[in-house]
Scaffold this active site. Sequence first.
Site, PDB file in Angstrom:
ATOM      1  CE1 TYR A 189      11.771  -5.275   0.166  1.00 29.69           C
ATOM      2  CE2 TYR A 189      10.072  -5.977  -1.359  1.00 29.69           C
ATOM      3  CZ  TYR A 189      10.526  -5.100  -0.393  1.00 29.69           C
ATOM      4  OH  TYR A 189       9.726  -4.051  -0.005  1.00 29.69           O
ATOM      5  NE  ARG A 246       3.864 -10.881  -0.021  1.00 31.85           N
ATOM      6  CZ  ARG A 246       5.126 -10.456  -0.124  1.00 31.85           C
ATOM      7  NH1 ARG A 246       5.885 -10.857  -1.117  1.00 31.85           N
ATOM      8  NH2 ARG A 246       5.615  -9.624   0.771  1.00 31.85           N
ATOM      9  CB  CYS A 262      20.526   3.039 -17.603  1.00 32.11           C
ATOM     10  SG  CYS A 262      20.124   3.502 -19.289  1.00 32.11           S
ATOM     11  NE  ARG A 290       7.801  -8.436  -3.673  1.00 31.51           N
ATOM     12  CZ  ARG A 290       8.196  -9.692  -3.615  1.00 31.51           C
ATOM     13  NH1 ARG A 290       8.298 -10.423  -4.731  1.00 31.51           N
ATOM     14  NH2 ARG A 290       8.492 -10.259  -2.476  1.00 31.51           N
ATOM     15  N   GLY A 309       0.270 -11.301   6.315  1.00 31.00           N
ATOM     16  CA  GLY A 309       1.562 -11.600   5.729  1.00 31.00           C
ATOM     17  C   GLY A 309       1.712 -13.042   5.306  1.00 31.00           C
ATOM     18  CE1 TYR A 357       2.796  -4.895  -1.405  1.00 27.61           C
ATOM     19  CE2 TYR A 357       3.142  -7.256  -1.519  1.00 27.61           C
ATOM     20  CZ  TYR A 357       2.699  -6.149  -0.833  1.00 27.61           C
ATOM     21  OH  TYR A 357       2.155  -6.299   0.414  1.00 27.61           O
TER      22      TYR A 357
END
Length: 445
Positions: free
Chosen positions: A344, A299, A371, A340, A254, A401
């Site tokens: 987030y 990531r 939309c 994302r 992470g 991602y």
Amino acid sequence: MGAVWPVTHTRGDEGAMTVGGLDVRALAAEFGTPLFVVDEEDLRSRARAFATHFADAFAAHGATCDVYYASKALLASRIAGWMEEDGLGIDVASGGELELALRGGMPAHRITLHGNNKSDAELTRALEVGVGHIVVDSTTEIEVLSTLAVSLGRVAPVLVRVTTGVHAGGHEYIATSHEDQKFGLSLASGAALDALRAVHAAPGLELRGIHTHIGSQILSIDAFRESAERMLGLRAAFAAETGVEVPEVDLGGGYAIAYTADAEALDPAVAAQEIADAVAAALATAGGSWPALSIEPGRSIAGPAGITLYTVGVVKHVSLEDGGERQYVAVDGGMSDNPRTIMYGAEYSAELAGRQSQAAPALSRVVGKHCESGDIVVRDVELPADTARGDLLAVAATGAYGRSMASNYNAVLRPPVVAVRDGAAQVLIRRETLDDLLSWDVAPS
């Protein structure tokens, strides 16, 4: 501060952006937009850096540390092949990710299967191909996996997913080691120790070790240090009770990357040294021999290596309550290729990619074509006031991602992924077509 754009990013003719030695205008002309562009040199050099730094840092203590690439960040069979060549393993969280990893040539014994709710079919396939680890996430899964392993005449190599209670990372939804969430077995409640006992006793299961993952976008080494202390304390407690010292400990990952110019990134060289020292200190307290360590950088390998190219459509200006003005720049993608921001509140950097502009900067918001009023790609960014229809726009740090979370919302087609290196481009994932979309639909008879 961390690098936002890929390592080969530069500006060439007429101020156009180049990546991997290729002008983004040429890439857009050949492959269309939206387009995910991956700098192969950047991605692979990051992978090798993690492998080298962590191996060296732990070797100084007479120990080993393997690195596993996070397939959920970005996966194609070619990427799995790169990771195999560069000395990494790969972690997968579904049957589909497992098949892509195998298709790319990743040896099964270097694959770790995660997931809080694995199906019987996924567990069966993992046993059949001989993955290196199956990370069990519940007492139910221990029972199911034991039954499947016995029925197949296989032995499942098991890591127990531990919820250590160390809360780290950015958004609440990407912090994965606090008690009130779906992953793992609680250390505090005793569930993790109970799971170790159950795996050790279950037929068809081989207890290889313990695993944790405390979150994503983590900058503080203190969180990893505390997590290591708790994990090694659990290992020591189980050894004291049973005489069995589990041989492996996976500390997850992470590690944070920079999405904007003023953001920080976790340096893998620094992280490797400090985490190795933290494990050494924790072992000195808990006792026991050195386990085989592993980490999962997440990531931080794929994220900085990728950008997304868009074509600008509509540009409009709206008045703000404070008397100012915001420039809305609508592009030909949006939340279907990068959810994302809406999920987030993630922040990104964006620039005009096809040219340089002498116009004054304008407070801007990059939005998509869907939309939804929340369909925002970059919430706040300064773009030239002369940004216009047809301009190319690049968004940085989307290697992780974007494509893996992409959807067909509003029946929009998912973009391709193209790798660039030394002036050449290769398609890793092709663009979806209308024929693809229509093939999934069952027409009325």
